[in-house]
Design a protein around this motif. Sequence first.
Motif, PDB file in Angstrom:
ATOM      1  N   HIS A  34       0.823  -1.196   0.000  1.00  0.00           N
ATOM      2  CA  HIS A  34       0.000   0.000   0.000  1.00  0.00           C
ATOM      3  C   HIS A  34       0.870   1.264   0.000  1.00  0.00           C
ATOM      4  CE1 HIS A  34      -2.165  -3.343   1.802  1.00  0.00           C
ATOM      5  NE2 HIS A  34      -3.306  -2.772   1.476  1.00  0.00           N
ATOM      6  N   LEU A  35       1.919   1.260   0.834  1.00  0.00           N
ATOM      7  CA  LEU A  35       2.812   2.412   0.891  1.00  0.00           C
ATOM      8  C   LEU A  35       3.518   2.627  -0.439  1.00  0.00           C
ATOM      9  CD1 LEU A  35       4.419   1.919   4.425  1.00  0.00           C
ATOM     10  CD2 LEU A  35       2.988   3.837   3.706  1.00  0.00           C
ATOM     11  N   THR A  36       3.981   1.541  -1.035  1.00  0.00           N
ATOM     12  CA  THR A  36       4.666   1.636  -2.325  1.00  0.00           C
ATOM     13  C   THR A  36       3.750   2.217  -3.386  1.00  0.00           C
ATOM     14  OG1 THR A  36       6.007  -0.305  -1.755  1.00  0.00           O
ATOM     15  CG2 THR A  36       5.906   0.325  -4.082  1.00  0.00           C
ATOM     16  N   TRP A  37       2.530   1.723  -3.426  1.00  0.00           N
ATOM     17  CA  TRP A  37       1.557   2.212  -4.410  1.00  0.00           C
ATOM     18  C   TRP A  37       1.241   3.689  -4.196  1.00  0.00           C
ATOM     19  CZ3 TRP A  37      -3.537   3.427  -2.678  1.00  0.00           C
ATOM     20  CH2 TRP A  37      -4.395   3.874  -3.684  1.00  0.00           C
ATOM     21  N   MET A  38       1.082   4.104  -2.949  1.00  0.00           N
ATOM     22  CA  MET A  38       0.772   5.508  -2.667  1.00  0.00           C
ATOM     23  C   MET A  38       1.917   6.429  -3.091  1.00  0.00           C
ATOM     24  SD  MET A  38      -1.224   5.414   1.013  1.00  0.00           S
ATOM     25  CE  MET A  38      -1.672   7.145   0.957  1.00  0.00           C
ATOM     26  N   ILE A  39       3.150   6.024  -2.824  1.00  0.00           N
ATOM     27  CA  ILE A  39       4.304   6.846  -3.188  1.00  0.00           C
ATOM     28  C   ILE A  39       4.410   6.988  -4.703  1.00  0.00           C
ATOM     29  CG2 ILE A  39       6.830   6.931  -3.179  1.00  0.00           C
ATOM     30  CD1 ILE A  39       6.709   5.567  -0.405  1.00  0.00           C
ATOM     31  N   ILE A  40       4.224   5.875  -5.407  1.00  0.00           N
ATOM     32  CA  ILE A  40       4.287   5.912  -6.868  1.00  0.00           C
ATOM     33  C   ILE A  40       3.171   6.786  -7.430  1.00  0.00           C
ATOM     34  CG2 ILE A  40       4.036   4.523  -8.967  1.00  0.00           C
ATOM     35  CD1 ILE A  40       5.367   2.220  -7.456  1.00  0.00           C
ATOM     36  N   THR A  41       1.962   6.643  -6.885  1.00  0.00           N
ATOM     37  CA  THR A  41       0.819   7.429  -7.367  1.00  0.00           C
ATOM     38  C   THR A  41       1.040   8.917  -7.135  1.00  0.00           C
ATOM     39  OG1 THR A  41      -0.667   5.580  -6.899  1.00  0.00           O
ATOM     40  CG2 THR A  41      -1.679   7.729  -7.204  1.00  0.00           C
ATOM     41  N   LEU A  42       1.530   9.288  -5.963  1.00  0.00           N
ATOM     42  CA  LEU A  42       1.781  10.699  -5.660  1.00  0.00           C
ATOM     43  C   LEU A  42       2.875  11.277  -6.554  1.00  0.00           C
ATOM     44  CD1 LEU A  42       1.554  10.682  -1.761  1.00  0.00           C
ATOM     45  CD2 LEU A  42      -0.005  11.817  -3.352  1.00  0.00           C
TER      46      LEU A  42
END
Length: 604
Positions: A541-549
Amino acid sequence: MQYYKKFESRTPYIPVKFSLTRDLIFDFVGIIFIFIGLDYLVWRWKYSINWDIPVVSLPLFIAEILSFTGSILTVISYWSFKDIKKKKPVRFLGEIKDLAEDEEDRPLKIDIFIASYNEELEIVEDTIRDATKLKYPYDDVDINIYLLDDGRRDGRDPDKENFKKLAEKYHIGYFVRENNIGFKAGNMNNAFIQTNGDLIVILDADTRVFPDFLKNTTGYFRNTNMGWIQTPQWFYDIPQGIPLRKCIAKKIPIIGKYIGKLIPFGKNLKVGKNIFGTEPRLFYDIILRRRNAANAGFSCGAGSVQRRDALNKLGEKERQARIKTKLKKAAKNKNINLIEYKNELQKTEPFRPFAHHISEDIFTSILLHNEGWESYQHPDVECKMLSPQTLDDAAKQSKRYAEGTLDIAFSKHNPLFKKGLSWRQKSAYLETIWSYLSPFWLAIFMLYPTYFFFTLQAPLKAFNFDFFLRIVPFLLLNVAIATLGNWGVSTKRSEQYYMAGIWIKFVALLNVIFGKNIKFNVTKKSVSKSGNKSLKHIWPHLTWMIITLTGFSYNIYLVIIHKHPSYSALFANTYWMIFNFYQITPFIRAGFWKTDYEDDSVNC
């Protein structure tokens, strides 16, 4: 002293009162929702598929269909309600079954099974103590309590607490076996064949019954076709949260209390409430209760009352089915005397009324429903239990539920292929299975904004007026049916964990598909003093959020330099991203959560 002692004074919720008027409105809105949804999907196929990138556009369309299918199943499951008026408790066997001509009536016999494996002695002792306080209006009804110890803590190991002595202390029965075959189901089967109660109460090691449990549940069995009763599982130790202002004041010395006063609603807004998403009220008070109308509510084990006759008949049928299967295989071997082998199997094949499975409760329910037995979800809370106290424990519990349900779905016992089930029963079981298949569409819903931010390719031809004209009413109606159907019960955390649990369900799905050995993880009943930083659950989840941002920042840069190709697409995907983040954030926060019941400033 156990942490939960400070919550002994908490009282359970009052069940929702269903309303015929509200249900009729729900039915009407549900029909409109289905037609609006179908119209939206038809429009999507005809006018909005981006055929320049079909590999990207078509999966999103398929995901929308799959998600919409789940919504239709919910509308069907919620279509009506059926609460049965409580009847006075049963005294004689003849009140719950049709006696044979040569069978004399007698007072009822009730067995209480307390299943235990690795729980602390103090927790189990509290459960036993409360069970001994059960009230029943008829002294001649024989009530027996049994501790089912699958941890073999009978004194043989001096390093383990002696649970056999605990049973002797309270003058209750004690069963132990030399293996753990069949997990909890095997433990209960071992006790089943050594007891003779007409009704059997199933309790987990932490299921503490209220004094009137039996008085309020046995009357349903006057219906001679009633196979089991399930009562709500109420977790009385779930974090209730603390006011946001108080949290800020404790986290930020000196000036925190002044900062908190500047926040609107900061006095009433609470943080940390049900942080692990384990509050089961929505499931018991709404979902299972609504399935009563279709006779489709399944047993959840702890807090249930089972009819021995139903389990006896099921156990014997399943035993004969296994014998028949073994005989078919043996028939291929000419060196085996089938008559002798059959006689041997009749003597040695074990009797298993509770299906040997990590989800023995829903598995056994499917088999009993298939045999025509009825079930009922009792609305009132009659016992209290302990909840997982770390994200790791909650995740393991959710994973076990997912693996168990999916394993049934991919086996010959899939309820959709059971001839004895009605279409509404099949629909209800399918709704449960369908929820665990959600990674197929949730992953797409989560990843598409990320894809757009980096490629600037929209999966739709255009986020134009026609799109918003259809999607907005569809989404509003979706909210309306959720509000009407779940009236009186908060669904926020359940919805958040439904999406946030995608990784757990995805791993469970892969384990079942590839035939990985599924473990029966017993949920811990203690609090970790060292805190809980479960990166293994939240790193995706953290990885996905960082990439999305990162991708979103790139789009903002394009806006600043006036080179963004589609402001409407950016607006839609930004809203989409914010919604996804809102759903995921509590789960990530739970990964770093520290539970400390002595200092609640930690719990925020």
